[in-house]
Scaffold this motif. Structure first.
Motif: not given
Length: 156
Positions: A59, A82, A85, A91, A135
């Motif tokens: 994400q 997620r 990062t 993404i 994400g």
């Protein structure tokens, strides 16, 4: 921003700003400085290690900040559960698109849909504001380490 000749300089590539794993479903996530990714299996020590396709999730912090602004409440990177990062940028989300983080090549499986539990973990309405910002799910094509500070690059 421009370089010394007045020509616009290219923006910095996104970098890993957080790594999160959870040893099991509904167990708390844990921030770590680095992870080991196994091709075809995912992140060692994460709840999805060994699953068929959901090996790694990625994400953007920039997307989380925009979602938090719309929500009117903070959204911590770990709140979405997620794994990776990155600092900024989009993404990739179309199946088959590829990225490289550190020395690990990843291929898009699908967009990571925000689940209803996010309303409980973050705030009412979190699931809605995170649509399209929560994400992407990737499969691991190569093995290797990923660490805080590694760059994310789009692959052909």
């Amino acid at each position: 921003m421009a370089d010394h000749d007045g020509v616009p300089s290219s923006p910095q590539p996104p970098t890993v700003v957080a790594l999160t794993i959870a040893p099991g479903s509904r167990l708390p996530t844990k921030d770590v400085a680095g992870v080991e990714v196994e091709a075809g299996r995912g992140i060692v020590g994460d709840r999805y290690h060994g699953t068929k396709h959901r090996h790694v999730t990625v994400q953007s912090l920039e997307g989380l900040r925009a979602a938090a602004e719309d929500l009117g409440a903070p959204i911590e990177h770990s709140g979405t559960r997620r794994n990776i990062t990155v600092s900024h940028g989009e993404i990739p989300s179309r199946p088959g698109e590829r990225i490289r983080i550190g020395h690990v090549e990843l291929e898009v499986v699908r967009i990571a849909a925000p689940c209803r539990l996010l309303d409980d973990w973050i705030s009412d309405g979190a699931r809605i504001v995170l649509r399209g910002r929560a994400g992407t799910v990737f499969r691991a094509l190569t093995s290797g380490p990923i660490e805080i500070g590694d760059r994310m690059e789009l692959r052909p």
